[in-house]
Design an enzyme around this catalytic site. Structure first.
Site, PDB file in Angstrom:
ATOM      1  N   GLN A 121       0.831  -1.196   0.000  1.00 43.67           N
ATOM      2  CA  GLN A 121       0.000   0.000   0.000  1.00 43.67           C
ATOM      3  C   GLN A 121       0.870   1.252   0.000  1.00 43.67           C
ATOM      4  OE1 GLN A 121      -3.280  -0.864   2.486  1.00 43.67           O
ATOM      5  NE2 GLN A 121      -4.193   1.162   2.335  1.00 43.67           N
ATOM      6  N   SER A 152       3.912  -6.400   2.804  1.00 45.69           N
ATOM      7  CA  SER A 152       2.595  -6.385   3.442  1.00 45.69           C
ATOM      8  C   SER A 152       1.567  -7.032   2.522  1.00 45.69           C
ATOM      9  CB  SER A 152       2.224  -4.954   3.853  1.00 45.69           C
ATOM     10  OG  SER A 152       1.080  -4.936   4.670  1.00 45.69           O
ATOM     11  N   LEU A 153       0.588  -6.279   1.994  1.00 44.56           N
ATOM     12  CA  LEU A 153      -0.397  -6.900   1.095  1.00 44.56           C
ATOM     13  C   LEU A 153       0.279  -7.541  -0.105  1.00 44.56           C
ATOM     14  CD1 LEU A 153      -1.442  -5.617  -1.886  1.00 44.56           C
ATOM     15  CD2 LEU A 153      -1.690  -3.623  -0.426  1.00 44.56           C
ATOM     16  N   ARG A 197      -9.348  -8.420   4.242  1.00 43.56           N
ATOM     17  CA  ARG A 197      -8.232  -7.861   5.014  1.00 43.56           C
ATOM     18  C   ARG A 197      -8.349  -6.351   5.134  1.00 43.56           C
ATOM     19  NH1 ARG A 197      -2.749  -6.174   3.855  1.00 43.56           N
ATOM     20  NH2 ARG A 197      -1.200  -7.028   5.326  1.00 43.56           N
ATOM     21  N   HIS A 209      -0.200  -3.079  11.179  1.00 44.40           N
ATOM     22  CA  HIS A 209       0.933  -3.859  11.695  1.00 44.40           C
ATOM     23  C   HIS A 209       1.256  -3.502  13.149  1.00 44.40           C
ATOM     24  CE1 HIS A 209       1.572  -5.695   7.842  1.00 44.40           C
ATOM     25  NE2 HIS A 209       1.540  -4.506   7.266  1.00 44.40           N
ATOM     26  N   GLN A 225       1.272 -11.594  10.271  1.00 42.63           N
ATOM     27  CA  GLN A 225       1.695 -10.382   9.577  1.00 42.63           C
ATOM     28  C   GLN A 225       0.782  -9.195   9.877  1.00 42.63           C
ATOM     29  OE1 GLN A 225       0.458  -8.887   5.962  1.00 42.63           O
ATOM     30  NE2 GLN A 225       2.169  -9.792   4.824  1.00 42.63           N
TER      31      GLN A 225
END
Length: 313
Positions: free
Chosen positions: A10, A94-95, A119, A203, A252
């Site tokens: 992102q 991340s994603l 998510r 996170h 995560q």
């Protein structure tokens, strides 16, 4: 020297992303159509026309970024690229880890889109707007930022969310604690400590409700062993077991994205070139700052794909 493919997270989204791929390649158009169908939403229209604030929404940005990455992958595969034959590892920020796993065949495209929508929604809903925050700390070592977080949290939540390398760390947690961490970091000698315009404290431990939602969603989805190992954000180790991959994806959500260590791991394990597949060039820039010996190549436009294919096939 071997090759790894990385997939952006992102912040790499931009209105118009992927449109040139869709116009040039039927394989790319098919990806965007399948994602639209999976989400029962014309996400491609938001990607190509905006408005920007709608694209930036976490629930839209996450599947949108994945779609661009997989569109580029499908075009390359149509041109003769075999991930298993040419690439040693995949990883994503991340994603982007979901994009990497979709590219490697662990999840189907439709399932990946739906997982990222879940998510994004769950991460947005985990903390009331305004109660969480994130800040970028520039120019302090990780150990110093750890100490700042410990001092600032004092019964609240403040932790390192992203270790991006190049002297850039992002902290996340309760707003007051993050603001205090930014102040303490400046006192400790940080070049900059900047509050980020984000909608939730990603996170961090405050994301536990979203982690629970992802545990449930991942338990229900079909999973296959990836064609090549994925380097997990939270462990910086190569994974191939689908159930362990799912467990690490749950971790995560509340854990640290260890990107500096991931890029360092590549350099230590025989990888000479990183191809960043998808929107933007953020990961390529980070890679060059972390390890100047790595060749970092961003692949998102038709011309990028053509150049990459000449090198890879």
């Amino acid at each position: 020297m071997s090759i790894a493919f990385t997939f952006p997270g992102q912040g790499s989204q931009a209105v118009g992303m992927g449109r040139d791929l869709a116009e040039a390649f039927p394989e790319a158009r098919a990806v965007f159509e399948e994602v639209d169908d999976a989400l029962s939403q014309k996400l491609s229209k938001v990607m190509w026309e905006g408005p920007e604030d709608e694209l930036t929404l976490t629930a839209n940005a996450q599947p949108a970024l994945m779609a661009v990455s997989i569109a580029a992958m499908r075009v390359m595969e149509k041109g003769g690229l075999s991930l298993r034959d040419k690439v040693s590892y995949v990883a994503g920020h991340s994603l982007g880890e979901y994009s990497a796993l979709c590219a490697a065949g662990t999840f189907s495209l439709a399932d990946t889109a739906r997982l990222l929508r879940i998510r994004g929604d769950a991460m947005q809903a985990a903390v009331p707007v305004g109660e969480g925050a994130m800040a970028a700390i520039i120019g302090l070592e990780a150990e110093d930022v750890e100490a700042v977080c410990a001092a600032a949290s004092a019964g609240s939540v403040c932790q390192i969310a992203n270790d991006n390398g190049g002297g850039q760390l992002v902290v996340s947690g309760a707003r007051a604690a993050v603001e205090e961490a930014a102040r303490l970091a400046s006192e400790k000698g940080a070049k900059r400590a900047i509050m980020l315009p984000v909608s939730a404290p990603f996170h961090s431990a405050l994301m536990q409700p979203a982690a629970d939602a992802m545990r449930e969603a991942l338990a229900k989805v079909g999973k296959s062993a990836p064609a090549v190992p994925v380097i997990a954000n939270v462990t910086v180790s190569p994974l191939t077991d689908p159930e362990e991959i799912a467990r690490r994806l749950v971790e995560q959500v509340t854990g640290r994205v260890r990107w500096r260590e991931t890029v360092a791991w590549f350099g230590e394990n025989g990888v000479g070139t990183l191809y960043e597949i998808g929107s933007g060039k953020v990961l390529s820039g980070l890679a060059r700052r972390i390890n100047r010996d790595l060749n970092a190549v961003a692949v998102n436009a038709p011309a990028d794909i053509e150049a990459a294919m000449q090198a890879l096939v």
